[in-house]
Scaffold this motif. Structure first.
Motif, PDB file in Angstrom:
ATOM      1  N   LEU A 169       0.864  -1.179   0.000  1.00 20.68           N
ATOM      2  CA  LEU A 169       0.000   0.000   0.000  1.00 20.68           C
ATOM      3  C   LEU A 169       0.899   1.226   0.000  1.00 20.68           C
ATOM      4  N   PHE A 170       0.916   1.980  -1.104  1.00 17.24           N
ATOM      5  CA  PHE A 170       1.951   3.007  -1.231  1.00 17.24           C
ATOM      6  C   PHE A 170       1.431   4.313  -1.829  1.00 17.24           C
ATOM      7  N   TYR A 171       2.057   5.385  -1.425  1.00 18.93           N
ATOM      8  CA  TYR A 171       1.807   6.731  -1.946  1.00 18.93           C
ATOM      9  C   TYR A 171       2.285   6.765  -3.387  1.00 18.93           C
ATOM     10  N   ASP A 172       1.398   7.133  -4.293  1.00 14.32           N
ATOM     11  CA  ASP A 172       1.708   7.020  -5.721  1.00 14.32           C
ATOM     12  C   ASP A 172       2.487   8.238  -6.219  1.00 14.32           C
ATOM     13  N   ASN A 173       3.765   8.272  -5.845  1.00 11.89           N
ATOM     14  CA  ASN A 173       4.689   9.287  -6.360  1.00 11.89           C
ATOM     15  C   ASN A 173       6.067   8.636  -6.427  1.00 11.89           C
ATOM     16  N   ASN A 195       0.711  -7.908  -4.463  1.00 11.65           N
ATOM     17  CA  ASN A 195      -0.276  -7.075  -5.144  1.00 11.65           C
ATOM     18  C   ASN A 195      -0.050  -5.639  -4.703  1.00 11.65           C
ATOM     19  N   GLU A 196      -0.079  -4.730  -5.687  1.00 12.65           N
ATOM     20  CA  GLU A 196       0.283  -3.330  -5.424  1.00 12.65           C
ATOM     21  C   GLU A 196      -0.958  -2.456  -5.387  1.00 12.65           C
ATOM     22  N   PHE A 197      -1.045  -1.613  -4.351  1.00 18.17           N
ATOM     23  CA  PHE A 197      -2.211  -0.762  -4.136  1.00 18.17           C
ATOM     24  C   PHE A 197      -1.768   0.699  -4.022  1.00 18.17           C
ATOM     25  N   PRO A 198      -1.695   1.415  -5.160  1.00 18.02           N
ATOM     26  CA  PRO A 198      -1.273   2.813  -5.120  1.00 18.02           C
ATOM     27  C   PRO A 198      -2.349   3.715  -4.508  1.00 18.02           C
ATOM     28  N   VAL A 199      -1.900   4.734  -3.796  1.00 21.70           N
ATOM     29  CA  VAL A 199      -2.794   5.719  -3.183  1.00 21.70           C
ATOM     30  C   VAL A 199      -2.487   7.079  -3.793  1.00 21.70           C
ATOM     31  N   PRO A 200      -3.443   7.681  -4.522  1.00 21.24           N
ATOM     32  CA  PRO A 200      -3.170   8.985  -5.134  1.00 21.24           C
ATOM     33  C   PRO A 200      -2.948  10.054  -4.060  1.00 21.24           C
ATOM     34  N   PRO A 201      -1.996  10.985  -4.300  1.00 23.76           N
ATOM     35  CA  PRO A 201      -1.820  12.110  -3.372  1.00 23.76           C
ATOM     36  C   PRO A 201      -3.105  12.918  -3.272  1.00 23.76           C
ATOM     37  N   PRO A 202      -3.436  13.493  -2.125  1.00 27.61           N
ATOM     38  CA  PRO A 202      -2.611  13.572  -0.902  1.00 27.61           C
ATOM     39  C   PRO A 202      -2.804  12.411   0.060  1.00 27.61           C
TER      40      PRO A 202
END
Length: 412
Positions: A169-173, A195-202
């Motif tokens: 689970l990661f900040y997508d930048n 499995n990758e779970f991007p989190v859009p900023p902010p």
């Protein structure tokens, strides 16, 4: 308004530029005082400044005063570039960077200008290779080393990895994506499904990701890499989705007192674990020395000292800077007019530096600008943080091999 004020502050500094005074050593330090990760930048910046004040109160370096110039970069590249130009114009021989995007923007300038820059716990993991990046020093566990440590911790907690499901689970930048090469490589080697779970900023909404992790993917473990307000959001989102916090470990920017407080406090976040590359808590001699200095000066103890995770990292940053400068000044015959190249060599001379136990034994010689990749994991209890491990290195051989492979590509 914050942007306008920051621009005025930088412009005002540019208008009043001077070179370093005789007998003075200048350091540039970036942080985020007013931007999206000010909860990190404020205590970290305070710790960095207090350590320099402590050293100056003790006579400086061989009698030479250190002048720390701080720029609030708001976790943005343009004010960072402006700030870097200010540092150069005022004679800085060393720069503390803040933020992976900022590091990417300034790496070439540091090499061209022969000014060392430090990126403790962020930036590019490839900077561990001192030959490829002679003027960039991670000087603490990079995101690749953190990824290796997180997988090692998950392996210990689950008794093995083969056939397990791990969610990232990661900040997508750029910073959030930095750990992916190691996580993907270890998935191949250890046989777990990633499995990758991007989190859009902010990063202030992630219920959908949490539900997918808990109910669709049915993860056995979560590795998170979030910062700013996002870590506390993730704690609550995962709880709402029914995922046990005992099966979550965060990279280094998501495991502070501020993150726990914003999630509802220690009792609410019990079980959650975070990677650290500096000590947590108040029981260190350097913190006692700073409190004694402030008392002698008739000053109150900063509120930010209570945020020990990030404040202590500020101590780490300035302590490493001072240690490199000590070696540089000694090599320069005790004189203050050291060059950036001499400061770079001063970093290489750092050996088994632990700041009285606040840090693992850091060694920056032999081409390893990361200092070994040491980490320690702390778990949240109802009353505070408790260590879940001793200092260790996770999959160090895998991390070093990846660095070697990617560095070779850069040279070809």
């Amino acid at each position: 308004m914050k942007r306008i004020l920051a621009s005025i502050a930088v412009a005002g500094g540019l208008a009043a530029m001077t070179t370093a005074h005789a007998g003075e050593i200048v350091i540039g330090q970036m942080t985020d005082r007013t931007g999206p990760i000010a909860n990190v930048g404020n205590p970290l910046g305070d710790g960095a400044q207090d350590y320099i004040d402590l050293i100056n109160s003790q006579g400086g370096i061989n009698g030479h005063t250190i002048r720390l110039i701080e720029v609030d970069n708001q976790y943005k590249v343009p004010p960072s570039v402006e700030g870097y130009q200010r540092f150069k114009s005022e004679g800085a021989v060393l720069v503390g960077l803040f933020g992976t995007p900022v590091t990417q923007a300034l790496t070439a300038d540091l090499a061209k200008d022969k000014i060392p820059g430090t990126t403790p716990g962020f930036g590019t993991a490839l900077a561990a290779d001192g030959e490829a990046f002679p003027y960039l020093f991670p000087a603490a566990a990079s995101y690749w080393s953190q990824a290796g440590a997180a997988v090692e911790y998950a392996k210990q907690q689950m008794g093995g990895l083969k056939g397990k499901k791990i969610a990232y689970l990661f900040y997508d930048n750029p910073a959030g994506r930095e750990g992916l090469p190691v996580l993907r490589k270890l998935s191949e080697l250890e046989g777990y499904t990633l499995n990758e779970f991007p989190v859009p900023p902010p990063g202030i909404e992630m219920d959908n990701q949490a539900r997918d992790i808990a109910r669709r993917f049915r993860a056995d473990f979560v590795i998170s890499h979030l910062f700013g307000r996002a870590p506390s959001v993730s704690i609550n989102a995962l709880k709402r989705a029914g995922f046990p916090l005992e099966k979550v470990v965060s990279f280094v920017w998501g495991g502070s007192e501020a993150d726990v407080a914003a999630a509802g406090g220690f009792e609410a976040a019990e079980g959650y674990a975070g990677i650290q590359f500096a000590g947590v808590g108040d029981d260190f001699q350097v913190r006692r020395d700073i409190k004694a200095m402030l008392k002698a000066q008739g000053k109150e103890v900063r509120e930010s000292m209570a945020s020990t995770v990030f404040y202590n990292r500020g101590l780490l940053i300035s302590a490493l800077h001072v240690e490199a400068l000590r070696h540089a000044v000694a090599a320069n015959g005790g004189k203050a007019d050291v060059s950036g190249t001499q400061v770079r060599d001063g970093f290489h001379a750092i050996k088994d530096f632990s700041l009285g136990g606040l840090l693992p034994p850091l060694n920056l010689g032999g081409g390893d600008h990361e200092g070994g990749g040491w980490v320690r994991i702390f778990r949240v209890t109802k009353t505070g943080f408790e260590p879940a491990t001793e200092w260790f290195k996770g999959y160090r051989d895998v991390v070093l091999n990846l660095i070697k492979e990617e560095s070779a590509k850069m040279k070809n």
